[in-house]
Design a protein around this motif. Structure first.
Motif, PDB file in Angstrom:
ATOM      1  N   LEU A  96       0.938  -1.455  -0.085  1.00 23.90           N
ATOM      2  CA  LEU A  96       0.017  -0.122  -0.105  1.00 23.90           C
ATOM      3  C   LEU A  96       0.822   1.240   0.091  1.00 23.90           C
ATOM      4  N   GLY A  97       1.986   1.240   0.849  1.00 24.22           N
ATOM      5  CA  GLY A  97       2.803   2.258   0.749  1.00 24.22           C
ATOM      6  C   GLY A  97       2.047   3.484   1.629  1.00 24.22           C
ATOM      7  N   GLU A  98       2.950   4.574   2.136  1.00 19.94           N
ATOM      8  CA  GLU A  98       2.442   5.664   2.813  1.00 19.94           C
ATOM      9  C   GLU A  98       1.146   6.271   2.175  1.00 19.94           C
ATOM     10  N   TRP A  99       0.102   6.380   2.864  1.00 24.12           N
ATOM     11  CA  TRP A  99      -1.199   7.140   2.355  1.00 24.12           C
ATOM     12  C   TRP A  99      -1.030   8.600   2.902  1.00 24.12           C
ATOM     13  N   VAL A 100      -0.622   9.414   1.988  1.00 24.30           N
ATOM     14  CA  VAL A 100      -0.783  11.002   2.382  1.00 24.30           C
ATOM     15  C   VAL A 100      -0.730  11.471   1.153  1.00 24.30           C
ATOM     16  N   PRO A 101      -1.277  12.741   1.164  1.00 17.04           N
ATOM     17  CA  PRO A 101      -1.594  13.702  -0.045  1.00 17.04           C
ATOM     18  C   PRO A 101      -0.393  13.741  -1.101  1.00 17.04           C
ATOM     19  N   ILE A 102      -0.564  14.033  -2.284  1.00 15.64           N
ATOM     20  CA  ILE A 102       0.565  13.971  -3.054  1.00 15.64           C
ATOM     21  C   ILE A 102       1.452  15.239  -2.811  1.00 15.64           C
ATOM     22  N   ALA A 103       0.944  16.212  -2.386  1.00 14.56           N
ATOM     23  CA  ALA A 103       1.579  17.524  -1.899  1.00 14.56           C
ATOM     24  C   ALA A 103       2.593  17.042  -0.755  1.00 14.56           C
ATOM     25  N   GLU A 104       2.510  15.908  -0.264  1.00 14.01           N
ATOM     26  CA  GLU A 104       3.332  15.585   1.113  1.00 14.01           C
ATOM     27  C   GLU A 104       4.176  14.372   0.642  1.00 14.01           C
ATOM     28  N   GLN A 105       3.839  13.846  -0.631  1.00 12.92           N
ATOM     29  CA  GLN A 105       4.518  12.321  -0.734  1.00 12.92           C
ATOM     30  C   GLN A 105       6.068  12.542  -1.054  1.00 12.92           C
ATOM     31  N   THR A 106       6.584  11.505  -0.963  1.00 19.46           N
ATOM     32  CA  THR A 106       8.214  11.363  -0.963  1.00 19.46           C
ATOM     33  C   THR A 106       8.549  10.432  -2.385  1.00 19.46           C
ATOM     34  N   SER A 107       9.553  10.876  -2.812  1.00 21.55           N
ATOM     35  CA  SER A 107      10.338  10.139  -4.055  1.00 21.55           C
ATOM     36  C   SER A 107      10.491   8.640  -3.346  1.00 21.55           C
ATOM     37  N   GLU A 108      10.706   8.314  -2.368  1.00 20.85           N
ATOM     38  CA  GLU A 108      10.970   6.978  -1.574  1.00 20.85           C
ATOM     39  C   GLU A 108       9.887   6.154  -1.540  1.00 20.85           C
ATOM     40  N   ASN A 109       8.686   6.684  -1.203  1.00 18.50           N
ATOM     41  CA  ASN A 109       7.605   6.021  -1.375  1.00 18.50           C
ATOM     42  C   ASN A 109       7.012   5.637  -2.630  1.00 18.50           C
ATOM     43  N   LEU A 110       7.281   6.764  -3.443  1.00 21.53           N
ATOM     44  CA  LEU A 110       7.115   6.386  -5.015  1.00 21.53           C
ATOM     45  C   LEU A 110       7.724   5.381  -5.402  1.00 21.53           C
ATOM     46  N   ASP A 111       9.052   5.285  -5.131  1.00 23.63           N
ATOM     47  CA  ASP A 111       9.738   4.178  -5.577  1.00 23.63           C
ATOM     48  C   ASP A 111       9.461   2.813  -5.252  1.00 23.63           C
ATOM     49  N   ARG A 112       8.916   2.902  -3.627  1.00 24.83           N
ATOM     50  CA  ARG A 112       8.696   1.419  -3.277  1.00 24.83           C
ATOM     51  C   ARG A 112       7.429   0.905  -3.868  1.00 24.83           C
ATOM     52  N   ALA A 154      -8.564   9.945  -0.821  1.00 27.02           N
ATOM     53  CA  ALA A 154      -7.452  10.757  -1.048  1.00 27.02           C
ATOM     54  C   ALA A 154      -6.156  10.170  -0.003  1.00 27.02           C
ATOM     55  N   GLY A 155      -5.208  10.338  -0.775  1.00 30.33           N
ATOM     56  CA  GLY A 155      -3.901  10.184  -0.114  1.00 30.33           C
ATOM     57  C   GLY A 155      -3.390   8.573  -0.411  1.00 30.33           C
ATOM     58  N   ALA A 156      -4.169   8.114  -1.562  1.00 26.44           N
ATOM     59  CA  ALA A 156      -3.823   6.577  -1.755  1.00 26.44           C
ATOM     60  C   ALA A 156      -3.469   6.786  -3.439  1.00 26.44           C
ATOM     61  N   ALA A 157      -3.047   7.993  -3.761  1.00 30.68           N
ATOM     62  CA  ALA A 157      -2.663   8.071  -4.974  1.00 30.68           C
ATOM     63  C   ALA A 157      -1.565   7.242  -5.796  1.00 30.68           C
ATOM     64  N   PHE A 158      -0.637   7.018  -5.162  1.00 29.80           N
ATOM     65  CA  PHE A 158       0.363   6.076  -5.584  1.00 29.80           C
ATOM     66  C   PHE A 158      -0.122   4.823  -5.780  1.00 29.80           C
ATOM     67  N   TYR A 159      -0.779   4.142  -4.747  1.00 27.35           N
ATOM     68  CA  TYR A 159      -1.557   2.910  -4.573  1.00 27.35           C
ATOM     69  C   TYR A 159      -2.356   2.739  -6.112  1.00 27.35           C
ATOM     70  N   ALA A 160      -3.381   3.594  -5.968  1.00 27.02           N
ATOM     71  CA  ALA A 160      -4.170   3.749  -7.045  1.00 27.02           C
ATOM     72  C   ALA A 160      -3.677   3.738  -8.530  1.00 27.02           C
ATOM     73  N   ALA A 161      -2.700   4.697  -8.569  1.00 26.38           N
ATOM     74  CA  ALA A 161      -2.030   5.005  -9.957  1.00 26.38           C
ATOM     75  C   ALA A 161      -1.362   3.504 -10.434  1.00 26.38           C
ATOM     76  N   SER A 162      -0.547   3.062  -9.363  1.00 22.66           N
ATOM     77  CA  SER A 162      -0.087   1.648  -9.673  1.00 22.66           C
ATOM     78  C   SER A 162      -0.959   0.597 -10.148  1.00 22.66           C
TER      79      SER A 162
END
Ligand code: NAD
Length: 253
Positions: A96-112, A154-162
């Protein structure tokens, strides 16, 4: 006419240390397949193995981090070792990764998140196809999510996009490999009772999403396993490129 047995097929399931992956691996083994259950969680893999009393098929476990292309290539190679074939690959591992808004996301979470959920599935498809294409046979099942279709939180952007990426990759791989008789299908689970859903729900069980699901219940891992076995069987021989919701009707709302 039914062909659900999967006897003698060589099957790889990633993320099989628990949850749906475990249920899928156990179901294939019970249906007579030679299964490799892969994961990064060795304790969970040992539990999966212990749950399979020797029966129709075989089940072995293997540590594999799907973010590592060479590790995935080796995993698939092991599956093809005996017969030269890998018949079915289930790309199920995800986080799932970290569920936080895109404005607060990190490159590390994106990579994970993309490393496991997207790159891991791409590595699996790429290396399984090396064996499937020459034999003109094989099925790949990508476990996506209803969140690949409907952005719900909201906050699940990376998971949903993946997961949306997996829906798209399933179509691309189906288009490229249909000419070889290879099917690539997706499955989009709704809320299913697994460690992943329990960890995001916390104390709040059953999670409130149950009120939005027309069937008014949380799904069980066996609901997913049965559908994966059917999707990868000859009964589903004309299905490719599609991602099937198994969601209690949630996407219909
Ligand atoms: N549970 C749900 O409600 C739900 C809903 C929609 C989609 N899904 C999807 O279903 C699939 C199975 O989910 P689950 O609920 O059983 O989750 P889970 O967390 O119980 O299982 C996921 C497994 O993937 C493994 N994994 C994580 N990173 C890995 C890596 N780098 N390499 C190899 N394995 C790794 C974990 O160790 C774990 O065993 C996932 O693709 C998930 O995104 C789950």
């Amino acid at each position: 006419m039914t062909d659900l047995a999967h006897e003698g097929k060589s099957v790889v399931v990633t993320g099989a240390a628990g949850g749906m992956g475990r249920a899928i691996a156990l179901a294939y083994a019970a249906a007579g397949a030679s299964v490799i259950a892969a994961d990064v969680n060795d304790d969970g893999l040992a539990e999966t193995r212990a749950l399979y009393p020797d029966g129709a098929g075989t089940l072995v476990t293997r540590n594999c981090d799907v973010r590592n292309e060479q590790a995935v290539a080796d995993l698939v190679g092991q599956a093809a070792d005996k017969t030269g074939a890998i018949d079915i690959l289930v790309n199920n591992a995800a986080m799932l990764g970290e569920w936080v808004p895109i404005a607060e996301q990190t490159s590390e979470n994106l990579d994970r998140v993309f490393g496991v959920n997207v790159k891991g599935a791409i590595f699996g498809m790429k290396h399984a196809l090396q064996y499937m294409i020459p034999r003109k046979s094989g099925v790949i099942v990508n476990i996506a999510s209803v969140q690949g279709f409907r952005v719900a939180y909201a906050g699940a952007a990376f998971y949903a996009a993946s997961k949306a990426a997996l829906v798209s990759l399933t179509k691309s791989a189906a288009i490229e490999n249909g000419q070889y008789g290879i099917r690539v299908v997706g499955l989009a689970p709704g809320p299913i009772d697994t460690p992943m859903l329990r960890s995001s729900a916390g104390e709040d069980w059953p999670p409130p999403i149950i009120n939005d699901v027309p069937l008014a219940k949380i799904g069980q891992v066996e609901d997913i396993a049965r559908t994966v076995l059917w999707l990868s069987s000859n009964d589903a021989a004309y299905i490719s490129g599609a991602t099937l919701p198994v969601d209690g009707g949630w996407l219909a709302v």
